[in-house]
Design a protein around this motif. Structure first.
Motif, short mmCIF file in Angstrom:
data_model
loop_
_atom_site.label_atom_id
_atom_site.label_comp_id
_atom_site.label_asym_id
_atom_site.label_seq_id
_atom_site.Cartn_x
_atom_site.Cartn_y
_atom_site.Cartn_z
N PRO A 24 -19.32 -27.30 25.91
CA PRO A 24 -20.56 -26.53 25.63
C PRO A 24 -20.30 -25.25 24.84
O PRO A 24 -20.64 -24.16 25.28
N ALA A 25 -19.72 -25.37 23.68
CA ALA A 25 -19.47 -24.21 22.82
C ALA A 25 -19.73 -24.63 21.38
O ALA A 25 -19.68 -25.82 21.05
N ALA A 26 -19.97 -23.65 20.56
CA ALA A 26 -20.14 -23.92 19.13
C ALA A 26 -18.79 -24.31 18.53
O ALA A 26 -17.73 -23.87 18.99
N TYR A 27 -18.85 -25.11 17.49
CA TYR A 27 -17.64 -25.61 16.83
C TYR A 27 -16.68 -24.47 16.46
O TYR A 27 -15.48 -24.55 16.71
N GLY A 28 -17.19 -23.39 15.87
CA GLY A 28 -16.33 -22.30 15.43
C GLY A 28 -15.57 -21.63 16.56
O GLY A 28 -14.45 -21.17 16.39
N ALA A 29 -16.18 -21.57 17.76
CA ALA A 29 -15.55 -20.94 18.92
C ALA A 29 -14.75 -21.94 19.74
O ALA A 29 -14.01 -21.55 20.64
N CYS A 30 -14.88 -23.21 19.42
CA CYS A 30 -14.20 -24.26 20.19
C CYS A 30 -13.11 -24.87 19.31
O CYS A 30 -12.11 -24.21 19.02
N CYS A 31 -13.27 -26.06 18.84
CA CYS A 31 -12.23 -26.74 18.06
C CYS A 31 -12.02 -26.14 16.67
O CYS A 31 -10.92 -26.21 16.13
N GLY A 32 -13.05 -25.53 16.12
CA GLY A 32 -12.92 -24.95 14.79
C GLY A 32 -11.83 -23.90 14.70
O GLY A 32 -11.13 -23.79 13.70
N ARG A 33 -11.65 -23.12 15.77
CA ARG A 33 -10.61 -22.08 15.76
C ARG A 33 -9.21 -22.69 15.73
O ARG A 33 -8.28 -22.10 15.18
N PHE A 34 -9.06 -23.88 16.29
CA PHE A 34 -7.77 -24.57 16.22
C PHE A 34 -7.58 -25.14 14.81
O PHE A 34 -6.48 -25.09 14.25
N HIS A 35 -8.64 -25.71 14.25
CA HIS A 35 -8.55 -26.30 12.91
C HIS A 35 -8.16 -25.27 11.86
O HIS A 35 -7.40 -25.57 10.95
N THR A 36 -8.70 -24.05 11.99
CA THR A 36 -8.39 -23.02 11.00
C THR A 36 -7.04 -22.37 11.23
O THR A 36 -6.56 -21.63 10.36
N GLY A 37 -6.42 -22.60 12.38
CA GLY A 37 -5.14 -21.99 12.69
C GLY A 37 -5.28 -20.63 13.37
O GLY A 37 -4.28 -19.97 13.62
N GLN A 38 -6.50 -20.21 13.69
CA GLN A 38 -6.71 -18.93 14.38
C GLN A 38 -6.13 -18.95 15.78
O GLN A 38 -5.80 -17.91 16.33
N ALA A 39 -6.03 -20.14 16.36
CA ALA A 39 -5.48 -20.29 17.71
C ALA A 39 -4.82 -21.66 17.79
O ALA A 39 -5.08 -22.54 16.97
N ALA A 40 -3.96 -21.82 18.79
CA ALA A 40 -3.34 -23.12 19.06
C ALA A 40 -3.89 -23.65 20.38
O ALA A 40 -4.15 -22.86 21.31
#
Length: 141
Positions: A24-40
């Motif tokens: 239940p989160a927006a893409y940018g705060a969920c999987c999107g941050r992993f995709h961009t490399g902002q987090a692992a």
């Protein structure tokens, strides 16, 4: 003359869209941050969810980066007729921040040529250079 039909494009996923992984989160705060490399991804389950989302958004770079180098293909062959429609996590073993290996059993639903389908797999993950990576999968059923 053959009649040509076009299918509407799959809706674009934006940072504010619901995350395809089902959390239940927006893409940018969920999987999107992993995709961009902002987090692992800190757990095997979150890596699995982010890899599913990467298939939805067709992020080949992320998929290859999170594949174990011993098994990594040279490219990802996305099926242009496949549309991923949902993910259900059926179970996990290990795979926490305190483990070095883990498994995630899941069902990923899709449609292809208008026909529904599902992929039921037990994915195997391990830490490589400190990060979770996909090693292999076993098809279930």
């Amino acid at each position: 003359m053959a009649r040509r039909t076009t299918r509407p494009p799959q809706p674009a996923v934006t940072d504010g869209s619901p995350c395809p992984c089902g959390l239940p989160a927006a893409y940018g705060a969920c999987c999107g941050r992993f995709h961009t490399g902002q987090a692992a991804a800190p757990t095997a389950e979150l890596l699995m969810r982010s890899r599913y989302s990467a298939f939805v958004v067709r992020d080949e770079t992320y998929l290859l980066r999170t594949w174990h180098p011993d098994n990594r293909p040279s490219s990802v062959d996305f099926d242009p007729g496949m549309r991923w429609t949902g993910l259900e996590i059926a179970g996990t073993t290990e795979g926490s921040m305190f483990h070095s290996t883990g498994t995630v059993t899941f069902v990923a639903r899709y449609t292809r040529a208008g026909e529904p389908g599902r992929l039921h797999e037990r994915s195997h993950f391990e830490r490589h250079d400190g990060a979770w990576v996909y090693v292999s999968g076993t098809f279930m059923e």
